[in-house]
Design a protein around this motif. Structure first.
Motif, mmCIF file in Angstrom:
data_model
loop_
_atom_site.group_PDB
_atom_site.id
_atom_site.type_symbol
_atom_site.label_atom_id
_atom_site.label_comp_id
_atom_site.label_asym_id
_atom_site.label_seq_id
_atom_site.Cartn_x
_atom_site.Cartn_y
_atom_site.Cartn_z
ATOM 1 N N GLN A 223 -4.117 6.892 -4.150
ATOM 2 C CA GLN A 223 -4.359 8.174 -3.906
ATOM 3 C C GLN A 223 -5.199 8.956 -4.830
ATOM 4 N N LYS B 31 -14.296 9.979 -5.405
ATOM 5 C CA LYS B 31 -14.691 11.118 -4.786
ATOM 6 C C LYS B 31 -15.252 11.902 -5.918
ATOM 7 N N GLU C 60 0.869 -1.398 0.026
ATOM 8 C CA GLU C 60 0.194 -0.122 0.123
ATOM 9 C C GLU C 60 1.045 1.142 -0.060
ATOM 10 N N LYS D 265 -15.523 4.937 4.603
ATOM 11 C CA LYS D 265 -16.263 4.097 5.612
ATOM 12 C C LYS D 265 -17.812 4.294 5.383
ATOM 13 N N PHE E 13 -8.761 7.201 -5.062
ATOM 14 C CA PHE E 13 -9.532 7.701 -4.132
ATOM 15 C C PHE E 13 -10.028 9.017 -4.632
ATOM 16 N N ARG F 40 1.418 4.129 -3.064
ATOM 17 C CA ARG F 40 0.417 5.049 -2.253
ATOM 18 C C ARG F 40 0.025 6.103 -3.290
ATOM 19 N N LEU G 294 -9.147 -1.710 0.918
ATOM 20 C CA LEU G 294 -8.595 -0.093 0.956
ATOM 21 C C LEU G 294 -9.737 0.838 0.725
ATOM 22 N N GLU H 192 -11.103 3.497 3.491
ATOM 23 C CA GLU H 192 -11.061 5.034 3.104
ATOM 24 C C GLU H 192 -12.666 5.516 2.850
#
Length: 459
Positions: free
Chosen positions: A322, A329, A314, A425, A325, A318, A419, A423
């Protein structure tokens, strides 16, 4: 070079002049055939007279005499040319010959064994350069015969032996370009190089040599030819075109990035040199950039880890994680967002495959026997173990059943899903079977891409 067959050496001049005659009179020869067919006697007579004049011009006695007495004085030969630095420079050209064995870590003209030689001067005298460059066979050119003092060739220059020797000596001197008193010019660059910096303490007592850099046109022409071959060869073009064809055999192909072009000579590159004219003035510049140094932590596999899909991996991936992520979003369902997410997932996979390949290639055979890795990941990451004595079961398990491939793909998908759930939840339940299948499809797709380029990630 005297081992060249007599017929080839003695007929070299005639063969060259015949090729020049055909090249220069191709149009008139076609017109003559047409005029004969049409019965245009006046046109036939006119063309025959023109061709007779050309035949006389390209006879051995006339052309060789003109080449030795006029052209040789109007051309300057060399491997390093003055006009490549500035087209108005009138300094000497230099012919480079390797005397000492220079280290291969230094790239220069000594690094190549080139059959090219450059020339500049009066454009009307350039046929002499073509004469020197004319091929006798696959390994020999006329200039080789000249420099080797081939007796059969020398005798073919003129029926009068003294004239033949004179012409030969003139051609040889032009090719060798031995300079006793070097000439530079105000348009040439000059660099003062100190030669006793560690011996003298008084700056006014230092001694210098004056270095005049010349353009290595033979080296740059070799680079130009090789780059063009890499980019535009039939094999490379076919391999590049076939990458989108499902039925075609996939082959690796070359792509050269960050390639720049320097134009010399403007609209008249022939004013710079013969080779520059052949290149259309274009010279390739390869990227010469300072390295980008990043502080990166090397992935290290713990002896007690049961999988490489862990916190160490991870951290290793990274930045790409990211980016996933960020893409998740962004709730807009548009092409750019979907592409950004796919690209980020591909980058994670690339990091994993690169790490796995590093482990598979660099660790010694059988290293996994001392680690707590699950069996399926040992089959993946320790392929050389199958070649060891007493590891027949390992080899059989690895080669006869590839079910472990799917299990590794499943492990990756489960790791990535975990993962995402950690991130996000609040929407952890959204990363269920559908997302899991999407991650599996991504790794399966990249696995196939690697296999098409001959890099099987599970081999």
């Amino acid at each position: 070079m005297n081992d060249i067959p007599l017929e080839l050496a003695s007929n070299a001049v005639k063969a060259f002049l015949a090729s020049q005659y055909d090249k220069k009179t191709e149009t008139q020869q076609k017109q003559l055939i047409k005029a004969v067919e049409c019965g245009d006697h006046e046109k036939v007579s006119e063309l025959k007279e023109t061709l007779a004049d050309a035949k006389d011009k390209y006879s051995v006695n006339n052309w060789i005499a003109d080449a030795a007495t006029r052209m040789a004085k109007q051309l300057n030969f060399g491997t390093h040319i003055s006009k490549g630095v500035h087209p108005d420079a009138k300094g000497d050209n230099v012919s480079f010959e390797t005397i000492n064995n220079l280290p291969q870590t230094i790239v220069g003209t000594h690094s190549i064994n080139s059959s090219y030689i450059d020339a500049n001067g009066n454009a009307a005298a350039l046929p002499l350069a073509a004469f020197f460059d004319f091929e006798i066979n696959e390994t020999t050119k006329i200039r080789d015969l000249i420099l080797a003092d081939n007796t059969d060739f020398v005798a073919s220059l003129n029926s009068v032996q003294t004239l033949a020797n004179t012409y030969h000596q003139t051609f040889k001197e032009a090719l060798q370009n031995n300079i006793t008193e070097p000439v530079t010019h105000e348009r040439n660059k000059q660099t003062l190089w100190v030669i006793d910096a560690y011996e003298e303490t008084d700056i006014e007592q230092l001694n210098y040599i004056n270095i005049v850099p010349l353009y290595p046109s033979v080296l740059t022409h070799e680079v130009y030819q090789r780059v063009n071959h890499l980019k535009f060869s039939d094999d490379n073009k076919a391999a590049r075109d076939n990458r989108f064809k499902k039925t075609a055999e996939q082959q690796p192909y070359v792509t050269l990035n960050d390639l720049a072009t320097l134009q010399l000579g403007g609209t008249k590159p022939q004013n710079v040199s013969l080779l520059m004219s052949k290149q259309g003035g274009r010279n390739y510049l390869l990227p010469s950039l300072p390295p980008i140094i990043k502080q990166e932590r090397e992935f290290k596999l713990s002896k007690f880890a049961n999988s490489i899909f862990n916190t160490a991996m991870e951290y290793n991936a990274r930045e790409a994680i990211q980016n996933i992520f960020k893409a998740i979003k962004d709730t807009r369902n548009i092409v750019n967002v979907r592409d950004a997410r796919k690209h980020a997932i591909d980058e994670v996979l690339y990091q994993i495959f690169a790490t796995a390949e590093d482990i598979r290639s660099n660790l010694p055979a059988g290293w996994s026997k001392d680690y707590e890795l699950d069996r399926i990941e040992k089959l993946w990451l320790d392929p050389k173990r199958a070649d060891l004595d007493s590891e027949e079961d390992f080899k059989a398990e690895r080669e006869q059943d590839d079910a472990w491939h799917s299990q590794i793909i499943h492990r990756f998908a489960r790791w990535l899903n975990t993962l995402m759930q950690a991130e996000f939840k609040q929407i952890a339940s959204d990363f269920g079977d559908t997302a899991h299948l999407e991650w599996e499809r991504e790794i399966e797709d990249m696995k196939k891409r690697y296999e098409r380029t001959g890099k099987g990630v599970f081999l």
